[in-house]
Design an enzyme around this catalytic site. Structure first.
Site, PDB file in Angstrom:
ATOM      1  N   GLU A 117       0.808  -1.237   0.000  1.00  0.00           N
ATOM      2  CA  GLU A 117       0.000   0.000   0.000  1.00  0.00           C
ATOM      3  C   GLU A 117       0.829   1.270   0.000  1.00  0.00           C
ATOM      4  OE1 GLU A 117       1.795  -0.423   3.218  1.00  0.00           O
ATOM      5  OE2 GLU A 117       0.236  -1.941   3.066  1.00  0.00           O
ATOM      6  N   HIS A 159       5.191   0.504  12.050  1.00  0.00           N
ATOM      7  CA  HIS A 159       5.195  -0.709  11.205  1.00  0.00           C
ATOM      8  C   HIS A 159       6.576  -1.005  10.626  1.00  0.00           C
ATOM      9  CE1 HIS A 159       0.951  -1.262  11.591  1.00  0.00           C
ATOM     10  NE2 HIS A 159       0.653  -0.119  10.994  1.00  0.00           N
ATOM     11  N   ASP A 195      -1.914   2.794  18.942  1.00  0.00           N
ATOM     12  CA  ASP A 195      -2.466   2.887  17.592  1.00  0.00           C
ATOM     13  C   ASP A 195      -3.410   1.699  17.367  1.00  0.00           C
ATOM     14  OD1 ASP A 195      -1.590   4.175  14.649  1.00  0.00           O
ATOM     15  OD2 ASP A 195      -2.232   2.082  14.511  1.00  0.00           O
ATOM     16  N   HIS A 197      -3.533  -0.259  14.940  1.00  0.00           N
ATOM     17  CA  HIS A 197      -2.831  -1.382  14.307  1.00  0.00           C
ATOM     18  C   HIS A 197      -1.684  -1.881  15.186  1.00  0.00           C
ATOM     19  CE1 HIS A 197      -4.636   0.993  10.983  1.00  0.00           C
ATOM     20  NE2 HIS A 197      -4.954  -0.211  10.532  1.00  0.00           N
ATOM     21  N   ASP A 284      -6.341   6.142  15.375  1.00  0.00           N
ATOM     22  CA  ASP A 284      -7.217   5.425  14.437  1.00  0.00           C
ATOM     23  C   ASP A 284      -8.108   4.414  15.166  1.00  0.00           C
ATOM     24  OD1 ASP A 284      -4.830   4.115  14.948  1.00  0.00           O
ATOM     25  OD2 ASP A 284      -4.343   3.715  12.853  1.00  0.00           O
TER      26      ASP A 284
END
Ligand SMILES: [Zn+2]
Length: 342
Positions: A117, A159, A195, A197, A284
Site C-alpha cells: 500500500e 510498522h 495505535d 494497528h 485510528d
C-alpha cells in the site's frame, strides 16, 4: 507540553496508495499533521519547536545502513529503470523462496517492503529522516528533564522493522527514540503502542531484548493489518521473553473494553520499572476512522490521556496513525490535554 514539529513532513506526499484493487489518494496524507499542529496552536498546548539534527548515527542504532541506503536511493533507481508511476512493490520472497536482495529495483522493493500500500516517492526519504529527528528531539527533551513531550512525527513509524518499510512507515521513530534514551543513560524503556494497528515493527526490533518492554493494544491481526504479527501468544524470545505483551481486540471494541486493556498494560509497565515511557500515539481507534474498527469517541481520548498520566513517568508521545483527518487534531490533542490536566 512542548511539541516538536517540522513542515518537512510535507515532503511525504504520495499520490497513490494501492487499496481495494485501486490506486487511491493515500490515507496517510500531509493534512493529518497539519490538523494536529493547528489544534495544538488553537488550544495553546505549549511551545512548538523545530527538531534538532542528530544525524544518521541514532537511526543506524536501529536500522542497518543497507536499508537506509535503499530508502535514500530507491526513487532514483526506480526512475532510472523507466517506470512511470510511484514505486510500488509487486513481488516478495514468499515461503520457500530465497531471501536474497535482487539487483533490479522492482525486486528490491519487494525485498524491503512489508506490503504494497505504501508507495515510495521522490522526497519520501527526506520526510522520513526529518520525522526520526522529531522523535529524537522529543527523546532528548526527556533526557534534559522534561516530564513529557510530543513528537509530531510524520510519516509514522511503528510498522517499520529494522530492515523493512510498509504500513505508511519507513523509519521506526518510537524505536529510534527509545534506543536514544537507552544509549544516553536510561536502563529500561517501555513502549506502549495504542495505535489501532499492531506495532509489528517495534515488536520485531526489540523482541529478544530485556531493556525494552513493548505492549500493543490493537485490532486482532486475524482481522486487521498487519495480519501476520500481533497475536496474544507472542511474548518475546531469549532475553526478551516476557517483555512483549499483545492485547488484540475484535471488531466493534468499545472504550470500556479497550480501557481494561490499557489498565492491564499500565500495570505491567509499573511492574517493569522503566525509566521512561514512549507512547506510540495513533488515534485510528476512533469510531469514524475509515480503515479501522474500534469504537472510541473523541472524549475517550481525554480519559486515555488521564490514565497515561497516572503512570507518573517521563513520557514521550510519538505520533503514529489516525485517518479520520477532520477529527485527528481533536483526538490527538485530547490525549495530550488529558495527560496534562490529570
Ligand atoms: Zn494505525
Amino acid at each position: 507540553m512542548e511539541t516538536i514539529y517540522t513542515a518537512k513532513h510535507k515532503l511525504r506526499d504520495a499520490r497513490t496508495e494501492l487499496f481495494g484493487g485501486q490506486l487511491v489518494a493515500p490515507f496517510e496524507r500531509p493534512s493529518r499533521a497539519e490538523h494536529v499542529i493547528a489544534r495544538i496552536r488553537e488550544e495553546g498546548l505549549g511551545a512548538v519547536s523545530d527538531p534538532d539534527d542528530f544525524g544518521m548515527d541514532p537511526i543506524h542504532a536501529i536500522h542497518p545502513q543497507h536499508f537506509t541506503d535503499f530508502l535514500r536511493t530507491a526513487w532514483g533507481r526506480w526512475k532510472e529503470a523507466g517506470f512511470e508511476g510511484e514505486a510500488i512493490p509487486t513481488s516478495w520472497p514468499a515461503r520457500r523462496m530465497v531471501d536474497r536482495p535482487p539487483r533490479h529495483i522492482d525486486g528490491l522493493l519487494g525485498y524491503y517492503a512489508l506490503s504494497a500500500e505504501t508507495s515510495l516517492t521522490e522526497s519520501t526519504w527526506d520526510a522520513a529522516y526529518a520525522s526520526a529527528q522529531v522523535a529524537l528531539t522529543g527523546a532528548e527533551r526527556l533526557q534534559e528533564g522534561a516530564s513529557a513531550a510530543f513528537a509530531l512525527c510524520r510519516p509514522p513509524g511503528h510498522h517499520a522493522t529494522a530492515d523493512m518499510y510498509g504500513g505508511f512507515c519507513f523509519l521506526n521513530n518510537a524505536a529510534i527514540a527509545a534506543q536514544h534514551m537507552l544509549s544516553h543513560g536510561a536502563c529500561r524503556v517501555a513502549i506502549l503502542d495504542i495505535d489501532f494497528h499492531h506495532g509489528n515493527g517495534t515488536q520485531d526490533i526489540f523482541y529478544d531484548r530485556d531493556d525494552v518492554l513493548f505492549i500493543s493494544l490493537h485490532g486482532d491481526p486475524l482481522d486487521a493489518y498487519p495480519y501476520f504479527l500481533g497475536h496474544a501468544e507472542e511474548t518475546g524470545m531469549g532475553a526478551g521473553q516476557g517483555h512483549t505483551l499483545n492485547l488484540p481486540m475484535p471488531p466493534g471494541t468499545t472504550f470500556a473494553v479497550w480501557r481494561e486493556g490499557l489498565a492491564r498494560a499500565l500495570s505491567k509497565i509499573a511492574e517493569y520499572g522503566a525509566d521512561a515511557l514512549v507512547v506510540s500515539l495513533g488515534v485510528d481507534t476512533f469510531e469514524n476512522d475509515p480503515i479501522s474498527f474500534f469504537k472510541l469517541r473523541s472524549e475517550d481520548f481525554l480519559t486515555t490521556g488521564q490514565d497515561l498520566a497516572a503512570a507518573n513517568m517521563p513520557t514521550l508521545f510519538a505520533m503514529e496513525g489516525g485517518y479520520a483527518v477532520e477529527e485527528i487534531g481533536i483526538n490527538a490533542v485530547n490525549v495530550l490535554q488529558g495527560f496534562e490536566g490529570a
